[in-house]
Design an enzyme around this catalytic site. Structure first.
Site, PDB file in Angstrom:
ATOM      1  N   HIS A 170      -3.741  -4.532  -0.460  1.00  0.00           N
ATOM      2  CA  HIS A 170      -3.298  -5.095   0.814  1.00  0.00           C
ATOM      3  C   HIS A 170      -3.202  -6.617   0.668  1.00  0.00           C
ATOM      4  O   HIS A 170      -4.224  -7.309   0.657  1.00  0.00           O
ATOM      5  CB  HIS A 170      -4.285  -4.732   1.928  1.00  0.00           C
ATOM      6  CG  HIS A 170      -4.193  -3.314   2.384  1.00  0.00           C
ATOM      7  ND1 HIS A 170      -3.300  -2.891   3.344  1.00  0.00           N
ATOM      8  CD2 HIS A 170      -4.871  -2.204   1.993  1.00  0.00           C
ATOM      9  CE1 HIS A 170      -3.430  -1.595   3.543  1.00  0.00           C
ATOM     10  NE2 HIS A 170      -4.385  -1.152   2.727  1.00  0.00           N
ATOM     11  N   CYS A 216       0.838  -1.191   0.000  1.00  0.00           N
ATOM     12  CA  CYS A 216       0.000   0.000   0.000  1.00  0.00           C
ATOM     13  C   CYS A 216       0.885   1.258   0.000  1.00  0.00           C
ATOM     14  O   CYS A 216       1.599   1.488  -0.957  1.00  0.00           O
ATOM     15  CB  CYS A 216      -0.994  -0.033   1.158  1.00  0.00           C
ATOM     16  SG  CYS A 216      -2.366   1.155   0.949  1.00  0.00           S
ATOM     17  N   GLU A 260      -2.314  -8.688   2.842  1.00  0.00           N
ATOM     18  CA  GLU A 260      -2.766  -9.350   4.064  1.00  0.00           C
ATOM     19  C   GLU A 260      -4.279  -9.411   4.164  1.00  0.00           C
ATOM     20  O   GLU A 260      -4.812 -10.136   5.005  1.00  0.00           O
ATOM     21  CB  GLU A 260      -2.173  -8.654   5.299  1.00  0.00           C
ATOM     22  CG  GLU A 260      -2.793  -7.330   5.680  1.00  0.00           C
ATOM     23  CD  GLU A 260      -2.364  -6.157   4.809  1.00  0.00           C
ATOM     24  OE1 GLU A 260      -2.788  -5.029   5.108  1.00  0.00           O
ATOM     25  OE2 GLU A 260      -1.609  -6.370   3.829  1.00  0.00           O
TER      26      GLU A 260
END
Length: 218
Positions: free
Chosen positions: A198, A88, A200
């Site tokens: 992102h 990001c 994750e």
């Protein structure tokens, strides 16, 4: 393998750590993940990750507030070729400059700027910002890059951002997404890469990307 996750004062650090530990466990690899503000930890790291969220300038200030961290990044990543992943705003910091609330210098590893988006729909009306949610990745079919192994054009990843990376060299953009036009989703060159999405939070696609990153030998 040792993975250093830099804490610049923002970013989903716990989520990044859990995702890395999951892919390591599934691959039956011994991986030690450490969240750090100490540049000394980079000297022993086999992989370096810089998460970030919020404003470009704030993330850069957070990085600069860690004495010796930028110098350690330059030495290990650019000098010694340690694989690096920016997530990001961590990806955006690879640019030369960010234009959010004035001009802020980035790391300058990939020529380009980070500029506010102006997405428009087919009728010319502005689309909402930030771009938030699941968007498809687009890249040349058959693009032979180890980090895209097992990821196909059209697979979805999770984005939250209002500013976008404008790379000077199109070859530095590995994948885009569409939000009122093409937006850089993955940038990279040599041994450093960044994702606007992102990883994750991107479920199967994000986990696959992280698994590829742990195996990557640029």
């Amino acid at each position: 393998m040792k993975v250093a996750v830099i804490d610049p004062g923002s970013g989903n650090l716990a989520s990044v750590r859990r995702a890395l530990e999951r892919v390591a466990r599934e691959a039956e690899r011994e991986v030690r993940v450490g969240v750090t503000t100490d540049p000394a930890d980079l000297r022993a790291a086999d992989r370096i990750i810089l998460p970030g969220q919020g404003a470009f300038a704030a993330c850069r200030r957070g990085l600069d507030a860690l004495p010796g961290m930028v110098e350690a990044l330059e030495a290990r990543v650019r000098g010694q070729g340690v694989p690096f992943l920016g997530i990001c705003v961590g990806m955006q910091l690879l640019a030369e400059r960010g234009l959010e609330h004035g001009v802020t210098f980035g790391l300058g590893w990939i020529p380009g700027t980070v500029e506010v988006m102006d997405p428009r729909g087919p009728d010319g009306a502005p689309l909402p910002l930030p771009q938030m949610g699941w968007n498809a990745l687009d890249f040349a079919p058959g693009l032979d890059h180890p980090l895209l192994d097992g990821i196909a054009p059209g697979d979805h990843a999770y984005f939250v951002h209002s500013y976008a990376f404008r790379a000077l060299d199109p070859e530095d953009v590995l994948a885009t997404t569409d939000y009122g036009g093409p937006v850089a989703a993955i940038v990279g060159r040599a041994n450093y890469v960044g994702t606007q999405f992102h990883v994750e939070k991107s479920q199967a696609v994000g986990l696959r990307f992280l698994a590829n990153f742990l195996r990557w030998e640029p």
